[in-house]
Design an enzyme around this catalytic site. Structure first.
Site, short mmCIF file in Angstrom:
data_model
loop_
_atom_site.label_atom_id
_atom_site.label_comp_id
_atom_site.label_asym_id
_atom_site.label_seq_id
_atom_site.Cartn_x
_atom_site.Cartn_y
_atom_site.Cartn_z
NE ARG A 50 -3.04 0.26 3.24
CZ ARG A 50 -2.42 0.48 4.41
NH1 ARG A 50 -1.75 1.59 4.61
NH2 ARG A 50 -2.46 -0.42 5.37
CE1 TYR A 102 -18.04 9.89 -16.20
CE2 TYR A 102 -16.86 10.15 -14.13
CZ TYR A 102 -17.64 9.38 -14.99
OH TYR A 102 -18.00 8.12 -14.61
CG ASP A 172 -10.19 14.97 -15.85
OD1 ASP A 172 -9.47 14.40 -16.69
OD2 ASP A 172 -11.19 14.43 -15.33
CE LYS A 197 -13.20 6.55 -19.32
NZ LYS A 197 -13.20 7.14 -18.04
N1 PLP Z 1 -12.56 12.21 -15.78
C1 PLP Z 1 -13.11 12.08 -17.00
C2 PLP Z 1 -12.93 13.18 -18.00
C3 PLP Z 1 -13.83 10.93 -17.33
O1 PLP Z 1 -14.38 10.81 -18.55
C4 PLP Z 1 -13.98 9.90 -16.35
C5 PLP Z 1 -14.75 8.66 -16.65
O2 PLP Z 1 -15.41 8.54 -17.63
C6 PLP Z 1 -13.40 10.08 -15.09
C7 PLP Z 1 -12.69 11.24 -14.84
C8 PLP Z 1 -13.54 9.02 -14.02
O3 PLP Z 1 -12.62 7.99 -14.29
P1 PLP Z 1 -12.84 6.45 -13.89
O4 PLP Z 1 -14.02 5.97 -14.66
O5 PLP Z 1 -11.54 5.82 -14.32
O6 PLP Z 1 -13.05 6.40 -12.42
#
Ligand code: PLP
Length: 364
Positions: A50, A102, A172, A197
């Site tokens: 961890r 998101y 992000d 992604k």
């Molecule tokens: N940020 C963006 C732009 C996303 O499209 C997503 C998920 O679709 C996330 C964060 C969250 O990521 P995760 O699904 O890997 O938890």
């Protein structure tokens, strides 16, 4: 691997030659959760997984290098990366965020607002964001381009103002990835990714990344990660490292395909509006007749109807009922996320097959 090498080299070399004991070219996967101490009072540098795991540590070096940052932490999902980043800020911190987010991020923000953990001000455009940042602001949060309206924010401009006002900037970078954008050199304090992604790229790893060059932020992020435990597993760390090797090739091909698909969509009378920035594989478009959406989705054969994005296979998503369903419909409509919008994640297939598939579905 130092960050002095060019991006293609850092990516291709992700994890190689990391095992001094055997010289293994590909990074070994260290499943052990605990590590033998050579003698009392001594450690190999690894005690408990961890805290630190060799496979994850190798991955984190590459992640920091490709984001041109000093530190990276690999987490169990994009959401855990976002939460880890926010949790280092005190209770009551004031956040200015882009409205078009998101849906899962919005859901967590909403919960935290209700608890009084954070207070949010949402803005639709870069101008609105700049006007909303004041001396009271603690955090500025940007997804750029936004999801799914594909609005770009000037990170450098926003970060400069945020810093003048004493606020930290979190970006992000999931949609553009380090291929098209490095927010840290542009002034961001923390960068987060859903590595599920583009970074992993094959729709088979759930992962997140938090990146920073700020020592104090890193210390607090690491403390919280070690305390709460949303670390990426050794196996998924390996899978992500493997995916990273082809990130640039995948991104270039997705962009080439997406440009052709966007041009094609523009030419169709059944399509009202195309939202594409010219970089990356993400395209949103609005159809002239919303009632045709179920038929369009059911007719597609090469595109898969699924959530998520950034993989080698092309996907179609209906944000209204999928990724953004947690945002109330009146809120969605107020900033342009209307029920006639479909989102495409363009993969690396033959572009003619993609276009013919869309032609078939949208002209039906
Ligand atoms: N940020 C963006 C732009 C996303 O499209 C997503 C998920 O679709 C996330 C964060 C969250 O990521 P995760 O699904 O890997 O938890």
């Amino acid at each position: 691997m130092t960050r002095d090498f060019k991006l293609d080299t850092i990516l291709a070399h992700a994890g190689i030659n990391s095992d001094e004991a055997t010289g293994a070219l590909a990074s070994p996967i260290h499943f052990s959760t605990t590590y033998q101490h050579p003698e009392f009072g001594h450690s190999t540098g690894f005690d408990y997984t961890r805290t630190k795991n060799p496979t994850r540590a190798t991955l984190e070096k590459t992640l920091a290098a490709i984001e041109k940052a000093d530190y990276a932490l690999a987490t169990s999902s994009g959401m855990s990366a976002i939460i880890l980043a926010f949790e280092i800020f005190p209770v009551g911190s004031k956040v200015v965020a882009a409205r078009d987010l998101y849906g899962g991020t919005f859901r967590w923000f909403n919960d935290k607002e209700a608890e009084g953990r954070f207070a949010f001000t949402y803005t639709n455009t870069e101008e609105e964001m700049i006007a909303a940042i004041t001396d009271e602001t603690d955090i500025v949060y940007i997804e750029t381009p936004t999801n799914p309206l594909m609005i770009e924010f000037d990170i450098e401009k926003v970060a400069q103002l945020a810093h003048e006002k004493g606020a930290a900037v979190i970006v992000d970078n999931t949609f553009y990835s380090p291929i098209y954008q490095n927010p840290i050199p542009l002034g961001a304090d923390i960068v987060v990714h859903s590595a599920t992604k583009y970074l992993s790229g094959h729709n088979d790893v759930l992962a997140g990344v938090v990146v920073t060059s700020n020592q104090d932020f890193y210390d607090r992020l690491f403390y919280n990660l070690n305390t709460t435990g949303p670390n990426l597993s050794p196996f998924d760390s390996y899978m992500l490292m493997r995916g990273l090797k082809t990130l640039k090739l995948r991104m270039e091909k997705s962009t080439e395909n997406a440009k052709a698909v966007a041009d094609f969509l523009e030419s169709l009378p059944t399509v009202k509006e195309v939202l594409y920035t010219g970089k990356g594989g993400m395209i949103s478009f609005k159809v002239a007749d919303e009632s045709k959406i179920p038929n369009i989705i059911n007719t597609l054969d090469v595109f898969t109807f699924a959530e998520s994005l950034g993989g080698v296979e092309s996907l179609i998503t209906y944000p209204t009922t999928q990724t953004h369903a947690d945002i109330p419909s009146d809120v969605r409509a107020s900033y342009g996320l209307t029920d006639d919008l479909l989102r495409l994640s363009i993969g690396i297939e033959d572009v003619d097959d993609l276009i013919n598939d869309l032609k078939n579905a949208l002209e039906a």
